[in-house]
Design a protein around this motif. Structure first.
Motif, short mmCIF file in Angstrom:
data_model
loop_
_atom_site.label_atom_id
_atom_site.label_comp_id
_atom_site.label_asym_id
_atom_site.label_seq_id
_atom_site.Cartn_x
_atom_site.Cartn_y
_atom_site.Cartn_z
N VAL A 42 4.86 9.69 -7.64
CA VAL A 42 5.87 10.00 -8.65
C VAL A 42 5.08 10.17 -9.98
O VAL A 42 5.34 10.90 -10.91
N ALA A 43 3.88 9.40 -9.99
CA ALA A 43 3.08 9.61 -11.24
C ALA A 43 2.49 10.96 -11.64
O ALA A 43 2.58 11.56 -12.42
N ILE A 44 2.14 11.53 -10.46
CA ILE A 44 1.54 12.93 -10.31
C ILE A 44 2.66 13.97 -10.87
O ILE A 44 2.50 14.80 -11.61
N THR A 45 3.94 13.75 -10.26
CA THR A 45 5.15 14.67 -10.58
C THR A 45 5.31 14.68 -11.95
O THR A 45 5.75 15.57 -12.83
N ARG A 46 5.04 13.44 -12.68
CA ARG A 46 5.53 13.13 -14.16
C ARG A 46 4.03 13.37 -15.03
O ARG A 46 4.37 13.45 -16.21
N ARG A 47 3.09 13.90 -14.51
CA ARG A 47 1.77 14.07 -15.40
C ARG A 47 1.91 14.79 -16.54
O ARG A 47 1.45 14.15 -17.59
N SER A 93 1.02 -1.21 0.10
CA SER A 93 -0.13 -0.21 0.06
C SER A 93 0.98 1.30 -0.13
O SER A 93 0.64 2.29 -0.66
N SER A 94 1.99 1.13 0.89
CA SER A 94 2.75 2.33 0.95
C SER A 94 3.67 2.53 -0.44
O SER A 94 3.89 3.82 -0.81
N LEU A 95 3.79 1.45 -1.10
CA LEU A 95 4.43 1.61 -2.39
C LEU A 95 3.63 2.20 -3.30
O LEU A 95 4.11 3.05 -4.16
N TYR A 96 2.44 1.70 -3.62
CA TYR A 96 1.33 2.20 -4.28
C TYR A 96 1.20 3.55 -4.16
O TYR A 96 0.89 4.82 -5.15
N THR A 97 1.38 4.24 -2.88
CA THR A 97 1.02 5.79 -2.52
C THR A 97 2.29 6.44 -3.01
O THR A 97 2.21 7.52 -3.64
N GLN A 98 3.52 5.80 -2.83
CA GLN A 98 4.50 6.38 -3.38
C GLN A 98 4.90 6.54 -5.05
O GLN A 98 5.06 7.41 -5.41
N ALA A 99 4.28 5.62 -5.53
CA ALA A 99 4.12 5.57 -6.80
C ALA A 99 3.04 6.53 -7.46
O ALA A 99 3.53 7.13 -8.67
N ALA A 100 1.98 6.41 -6.78
CA ALA A 100 1.05 7.83 -7.16
C ALA A 100 1.90 9.10 -7.21
O ALA A 100 1.56 9.88 -8.09
#
Length: 196
Positions: free
Chosen positions: A188-193, A179-186
């Motif tokens: 990262v995805a937002i910063t690359r949006r 769950s914490s990895l998915y939060t972290q990945a989200a």
């Protein structure tokens, strides 16, 4: 007849050889989320997780429907049980944090639905941020009946599984980590949006 069989066998052999030569993304039955072995394993994990989540939310809705005549979704039941948890009033932001949800409009919709059903009520300030929710007497009765039905249904099934307690504890810890990895990945995805 023999010639037809030989031709069919040759076609099958040729098709099998072509399948072995094609990369995973081009093979029949494969798809864009599983281009590598790691992505395949991740996809399998995510589908299991999705099926677990859907079964769990369907179970919560069915369990509540057995003890209450108000049609609620699994999400609504989660909000109701979190509001009741600890028998302390909670702000919407606290409910969201406890459920790891950031979809405030959906949480507001669920709380309005539960208030209208007479299962929870508001207390405190008229300010939306300061409003707290607590279970009503009816909500207390319904959540107690839900807990009793849950206790009579799921624990006996789970206790029949070999090594359930140890496996559940290990799986729970692993799911918290994932769950914490998915939060972290989200994040990262937002910063690359909008990056090229």
């Amino acid at each position: 007849m023999l010639r037809k069989t030989q031709k069919a066998a040759a076609r099958r052999t040729g098709a099998a050889a072509r399948d072995k030569q094609q990369p995973a993304a081009e093979r029949a039955g494969s798809w864009h989320l599983a281009r590598t072995e790691t992505e395949r394993r991740l996809s399998e994990f995510e589908f299991r997780l999705e099926r677990l989540a859907q079964a769990y939310y369907r179970w919560k809705a069915a369990c509540l429907a057995a003890v209450c005549d108000v049609p609620l979704t699994g999400d609504d039941v989660a909000v109701l049980n979190v509001v009741r948890m600890g028998d302390e009033p909670k702000r919407l932001s606290e409910i969201g944090q406890l459920l790891n949800r950031v979809d405030v409009p959906n949480l507001q919709y669920a709380t309005r639905k539960l208030v209208k059903a007479g299962l929870i009520e508001t207390e405190g300030s008229s300010s939306r941020k300061e409003t707290r929710y607590r279970a009503t007497e009816r909500g207390y009765t319904v959540t107690e009946a839900y807990a009793s039905l849950r206790a009579a249904t799921l624990p006996p099934m789970l206790e029949a599984l070999d090594g359930w307690a140890d496996k559940a504890e290990a799986a729970g810890s692993h799911l918290e980590l994932v769950s914490s990895l998915y939060t972290q990945a989200a994040q990262v995805a937002i910063t690359r949006r909008h990056q090229p």
